[in-house]
Enzyme design. Structure first.
Site, PDB file in Angstrom:
ATOM      1  CE1 TYR A   1      30.493  15.541  -1.250  1.00 36.53           C
ATOM      2  CE2 TYR A   1      32.248  15.767  -2.851  1.00 36.53           C
ATOM      3  CZ  TYR A   1      31.029  15.245  -2.476  1.00 36.53           C
ATOM      4  OH  TYR A   1      30.354  14.420  -3.329  1.00 36.53           O
TER       5      TYR A   1
ATOM      6  CE  LYS B   1      15.765  19.827  -2.231  1.00 35.80           C
ATOM      7  NZ  LYS B   1      14.783  19.615  -3.310  1.00 35.80           N
TER       8      LYS B   1
ATOM      9  CG  ASP C   1      14.842  19.183  -6.581  1.00 41.58           C
ATOM     10  OD1 ASP C   1      15.180  20.371  -6.564  1.00 41.58           O
ATOM     11  OD2 ASP C   1      13.855  18.765  -5.955  1.00 41.58           O
TER      12      ASP C   1
ATOM     13  CG  ASP D   1      31.464  15.151  -6.572  1.00 42.18           C
ATOM     14  OD1 ASP D   1      32.089  15.030  -7.633  1.00 42.18           O
ATOM     15  OD2 ASP D   1      31.521  14.316  -5.656  1.00 42.18           O
TER      16      ASP D   1
END
Ligand code: NAP
Length: 488
Positions: free
Chosen positions: A135, A182, A215, A239
């Site tokens: 971002y 992740k 995930d 987000d």
């Protein structure tokens, strides 16, 4: 905690009404705060659409910046990001100008708001890193057909967000902190957050800490959201998953948030300016009212915050005066009627929801000086040269081997979008015109010099267009780069 008080005891807050429905939801919150007896001196300033239209490209004028520097606390309505003028979102500009590195998004089930999860008792908070990661928006077209976005994650940024997460748990008397990353795939970027979390968790022995792959976290949030308490995440993961959790308790009309930095705190609802409802007196102001509750806790107004929160939950539980997004057009009350009902109900408590006890949040103290992490040893041992060509990997490999002769470096491998394609592996890989060509020193000793790299790049540049270089380094003996799929 940073905030200022006037000589007659009022707390000073910069107020940005915002665009679209912003002024209506902000007015509702200001009215309720006054009714709860909290004395605030609001310093009103603009940002967003009207400012873009005045020709200020950032959407944030100097007087607004100065007010925030002075008060250190902001309550703001949503700002529209107009398409066609103004490049960057004024919201993101504000968050970045004042390094509000932590975004808190609490999600609490509200009895009276029917959702697929009603009765489960969801009560969690997402602590999202707010200024780094993808971002930061550092993007390059590498070739006309291949785009790149840099995901920069710093040790310092991770330390701040992790400490903030644990401090939020302490302030809100929460017992569990998850860190969702992740790191199994992005071992360096997401892995830095995981390692920092595991290190700092030891300083909070009374809190149960768990790392979870993001995930799986999404999967668990869909199945068992009530089992989560605090979840720390990098910017993009946070987000996405915080929007998911907002949806689980009734959607954008109910989602408050705070952007916290070491110096400045900016409080805003998660929703945008919903322009189609602007000025119609129909919008649900709950998200901004709950945002104002977070503001009051920041200003150490714990009693008033609890009274307002209780009244909001009581009003919704009663369900007599509700906005159209909850009860539909036929039974709807106006924004102002709903606001007045909350004011009328100040002092009442809901039957089914318990408002938490909050203690002051201890913000992590982190020096604003640049952070230099010093390894005991460092060795530059190669370079990746990214090359644009429509040659096959085999042609490119053979020609680069020749070009590297005499440079002191040897071609180790070529990869295409992260998969090794040279020397040939026998795999079937669909290639694009963007190759990462890895050159290393022939032995495990010594350092690559800049002159060596420059000489090599000059030779490559005579034949191919190169677009960027990455030095390959080892820090404390560990490689500071990843291997491509299939690379030895
Ligand atoms: P939005 O303004 O959040 O509105 C999307 C939809 O969400 C609305 O049409 C409405 O749904 C519902 N909604 C939003 N706020 C609500 C509320 N308080 N009560 C009830 N329903 C509410 O998103 P957008 O239309 O994508 O964005 C509009 C502008 O806002 C854009 O310029 C965007 O850049 C900006 N924005 C600003 C911020 C910020 O300032 N932090 C955040 C997000 C977006 P229904 O249509 O189903 O009634």
């Amino acid at each position: 905690m940073s905030f200022k008080t006037t000589s007659d005891g009022k707390k000073r807050v910069t107020l940005i009404p915002g665009d679209g429905i912003g002024p209506e939801v902000v007015d509702a919150a200001v009215k309720i705060i006054a009714a709860a007896g909290v004395k605030i001196e609001w310093d009103r300033h603009d940002a967003g659409e009207s400012v873009f239209k005045r020709g200020v490209p950032s959407g944030v004028p100097q007087d607004t910046i100065e007010s925030i520097r002075d008060t250190r606390v902001v309550l703001k309505g949503p700002l529209g990001t107009p398409i066609g003028y103004g490049e960057k979102s004024a919201n993101v500009t504000l968050r970045k100008l004042f390094e509000t590195y932590g975004n808190l998004r609490p999600v609490k089930e509200i009895s009276g708001v029917k959702t697929a999860y009603s009765g489960r008792g969801i009560d969690l908070i997402i602590v999202r890193e707010n200024v780094e990661d993808l971002y930061a928006g550092i993007e390059y077209m590498q070739t006309p057909g291949v785009a790149e976005c840099l995901k920069l994650i710093s040790r310092k940024g991770c330390e701040k967000i992790v400490r903030l997460g644990f401090e939020v748990a302490r302030a809100e008397n929460r017992k569990k902190v998850h860190c969702a990353t992740k790191a199994n795939i992005m071992k360096m970027t997401e892995g830095t957050l995981k390692r920092t979390f595991e290190e700092i968790a030891k300083e909070y022995p009374e809190i149960t800490s768990n790392h979870i792959i993001v995930d799986n976290c999404a999967h668990q949030l869909a199945l068992r959201p009530e089992t989560f308490d605090v979840i720390i995440m990098t910017n993009m993961n946070g987000d996405i998953l915080s929007d998911l959790t907002s949806g689980q308790i009734g959607g954008l009309g109910f989602a408050p948030s705070a952007n916290l930095g070491s110096d400045v705190a900016i409080f805003e609802a998660v929703h945008g300016s919903a322009p189609k409802y602007a000025g119609k007196n129909v919008i649900n102001p709950t998200a901004l009212i709950l945002t104002a509750v977070m503001l009051l806790r920041h200003l150490q107004e714990f009693d008033a915050a609890a009274r307002i929160e209780n009244s909001v939950f009581y009003t919704i539980e009663q369900g007599k005066v509700m906005t159209r997004d909850v009860v539909g057009d036929a039974a709807a009350s106006s924004t102002t009627a709903y606001t007045d009902e909350i004011i009328k109900n100040l002092g009442k408590k809901p039957a089914k929801i318990h408002v938490r006890d909050y203690k002051p949040l201890k913000l992590p103290v982190v020096s604003s000086a640049p952070d230099f992490v010093k390894p005991k040893s460092r060795r530059d041992m190669g370079v990746d040269v990214f090359v644009e060509t429509n040659a096959s990997s085999d042609q490119l490999g053979k020609s680069l081997e020749k070009l590297a002769e005499g440079s002191g470096l040897k071609l180790k491998a070529i990869s295409n979008r992260g998969t090794k394609v040279y020397s040939p592996t026998g795999a079937i890989t669909d290639c694009v015109d963007h190759y990462a060509c890895r050159f290393v020193l022939p032995s495990a000793e010594g350092q690559v010099t800049d002159a060596q790299i420059a000489g090599l790049v000059q030779k490559i540049g005579g034949q191919y267009r190169w677009m960027h270089l990455e030095k390959l380094a080892e820090f404390d003996g560990a490689p500071g780069y990843t291997k491509s799929q299939g690379e030895d």
